[in-house]
Write an enzyme that holds these catalytic residues in place. Structure first.
Site, PDB file in Angstrom:
ATOM      1  N   SER A 125      -7.111  -0.807  -4.853  1.00  0.00           N
ATOM      2  CA  SER A 125      -7.671   0.430  -4.294  1.00  0.00           C
ATOM      3  C   SER A 125      -8.343   1.248  -5.383  1.00  0.00           C
ATOM      4  O   SER A 125      -7.919   1.222  -6.544  1.00  0.00           O
ATOM      5  CB  SER A 125      -6.525   1.241  -3.694  1.00  0.00           C
ATOM      6  N   TYR A 150       2.474   5.014  -3.942  1.00  0.00           N
ATOM      7  CA  TYR A 150       1.541   4.043  -3.363  1.00  0.00           C
ATOM      8  C   TYR A 150       0.495   3.629  -4.408  1.00  0.00           C
ATOM      9  O   TYR A 150       0.270   2.444  -4.655  1.00  0.00           O
ATOM     10  CB  TYR A 150       0.840   4.632  -2.121  1.00  0.00           C
ATOM     11  N   LYS A 154      -0.340  -0.130  -6.599  1.00  0.00           N
ATOM     12  CA  LYS A 154      -1.610  -0.853  -6.768  1.00  0.00           C
ATOM     13  C   LYS A 154      -1.866  -1.129  -8.251  1.00  0.00           C
ATOM     14  O   LYS A 154      -2.329  -2.210  -8.628  1.00  0.00           O
ATOM     15  CB  LYS A 154      -2.766  -0.079  -6.122  1.00  0.00           C
TER      16      LYS A 154
END
Ligand code: UFG
Length: 337
Positions: A125, A150, A154
Site C-alpha cells: 500500500s 495496518y 504492510k
C-alpha cells in the site's frame, strides 16, 4: 496451464484479479475465509468468465490447513490478498492485524519455499510512504514510521518477503496500491463494505442511493487548492491487470531483483471535493455533503509516480476517473435491487 493461488480471492481486489487471471488463461484456485467477503462472488466470477474457480474455505491462520493445502496442490504462483484492511480497527486491535496480516504471510511463504513455489505477488500500500516529502511519490521515497498497525503490517510484510527472497528460490513483487475504487463493468462484482463505509467512494455511493444522509468531508483546511485532501484513485480493474503483468514478469524471469516494488496508481491526484463534483456530473445528481473536522491519521496528499511500473511491467492505468465513479455507482445500484 499455470495454476495460481489467489488468497482473499473473493474480496474486492481479489475477485477482480481472479477475473483477469481467468481471462488471461490462468487456472485459479482461491483460498478465502469469508471474514470480509461473500460466497456469491464465486458464482459472479463464473458468470463473468464462464468458469467457476476452484475454491477452498481455509483460514490462513491455521498453519496445519495451509500445510495440507500446499501438500495437496501443484501451484505455480501465489497472489496474496488475504488480510485485514481497516486502518481505524487496526489501532484498536493491533494483534488481530499482526496475526491476520503477518502470521498468515509467514505461513504461506514457508509452505511456498518448502514446496518449491517460487512466484509471489504481495498486496502492499502507498500507506508505507506516510506523508511523502515529494510528490508524485516514487518507489525510492523512504518509508515513514507507520501511522497505524495496518500500515505497519504492510511495511513488515514487505520486509518479510524481501528477506525470504534473499535466502530462497522465491521471487517476490510488492505492489503498492494507491486508492483502489470502481467495480467491474458488468456490475456483477465490486466493493462490499460491512457496516458504515470507512472509505470515500462507498460512502458517496451509499449516500447517493439514500442509505446515508450525507457525506462528511474530512477537513477543508489542508494545504491544497480547495483545502480538501488529495489521493490517487485507481480503477480496480486496472489494478487487477497490474497483478497479471507482475506475475508474467516473474514467470518469464524478467525481474531484475529477487524482490521488487512498484507503485500502482494513475499518477493523478484528486481532492475530495473534485471527487464529489465528478460523481455529481457522472451520475447527474446532487450529492449531500458537509465539511467536518479532519480525520485523525489522514495525510494531505498522495499520488504516484508510475514511471517504473510503465517501464518495467509495461502497465499503465487505462480507465478514467469517470469510469471509476460510474462503475462504482452502477455496482451500488445493482446490489440494492
Ligand atoms: N474521506 C472523507 N469522507 C469519508 C471518507 C473519506 O472526506 O467519509 C476522505 C479522507 O479523509 C481522505 C479521502 O477521502 O482524504 C480518501 O479516504 P479513504 O478512506 O477512501 O482512503 P485513504 O486514503 O484514507 O485510505 C486508503 C486505503 C487504506 C490505505 C491508505 C493509504 O483505504 O487501506 O489509502 O494511504 F492504507
Amino acid at each position: 496451464m499455470q495454476k495460481i493461488l489467489v488468497t482473499g480471492g473473493l474480496g474486492f481486489i481479489g475477485s477482480h484479479t481472479v477475473v483477469e487471471l481467468q481471462e488471461s488463461g490462468y487456472e485459479v484456485v482461491i483460498i478465502d475465509n469469508l471474514s470480509n467477503s461473500q460466497i456469491f462472488v464465486l458464482d459472479r466470477i463464473a458468470e463473468i468468465t464462464g468458469k467457476k474457480p476452484e475454491f477452498h474455505q481455509i483460514d490462513l491462520r491455521n498453519k496445519e490447513d495451509v500445510q495440507q493445502f500446499f501438500k495437496s496442490q501443484k501451484i505455480d504462483g501465489v497472489i496474496h490478498f488475504a488480510a485485514s484492511k481497516a486502518v481505524g480497527e487496526s489501532v484498536k486491535e493491533p494483534l488481530k492485524y499482526y496475526e491476520n496480516n503477518i502470521s498468515t504471510l509467514v505461513y504461506v511463504l514457508k509452505e511456498m519455499t518448502e514446496n518449491n513455489v517460487n512466484h509471489f505477488i504481495f498486496s502492499s500500500s502507498c500507506t508505507v510512504y506516510g506523508q511523502a516529502d515529494e510528490l508524485p511519490i516514487t518507489e525510492k521515497a523512504p518509508m515513514k514510521i507507520a501511522e497505524s498497525p495496518y500500515g505497519n503490517t504492510k511495511q513488515i510484510g514487505e520486509e518479510v518477503l524481501k528477506e525470504t527472497t534473499s535466502v530462497s528460490d522465491l521471487n517476490g513483487i510488492a505492489l503498492r496500491y494507491f486508492n483502489p475504487i470502481g467495480a467491474h463493468s458488468s456490475a456483477k462484482i465490486g466493493e462490499l463494505p460491512i457496516g458504515v463505509p470507512q472509505n470515500l467512494i462507498p460512502y458517496i455511493t451509499q449516500t447517493a442511493i439514500g442509505i446515508r444522509e450525507e457525506l462528511s468531508v474530512f477537513g477543508d483546511d489542508y494545504d491544497t487548492e480547495d483545502g480538501t485532501a488529495i489521493r490517487d484513485y485507481i480503477h480496480v480493474v486496472d489494478l487487477a491487470k497490474a497483478h497479471i503483468k507482475a506475475l508474467e514478469r516473474l514467470i518469464k524471469s524478467s525481474n531484475k531483483e529477487k524482490f521488487e516494488v512498484f507503485n500502482i496508481g494513475t499518477g493523478t491526484g484528486n481532492s475530495v471535493l473534485e471527487i464529489v463534483k465528478a460523481f455529481e456530473k457522472v451520475t447527474n445528481q446532487k450529492l449531500a455533503y458537509k465539511i467536518v473536522e479532519r480525520r485523525a491519521g489522514d495525510i494531505t496528499a498522495a499520488f504516484a509516480d508510475t514511471t517504473l511500473a510503465e517501464k518495467e511491467l509495461g502497465w499503465k492505468a487505462d480507465l478514467s476517473l469517470e469510469d471509476c465513479l460510474l462503475s462504482a455507482w452502477n455496482w451500488e445500484k445493482a446490489i440494492r435491487k
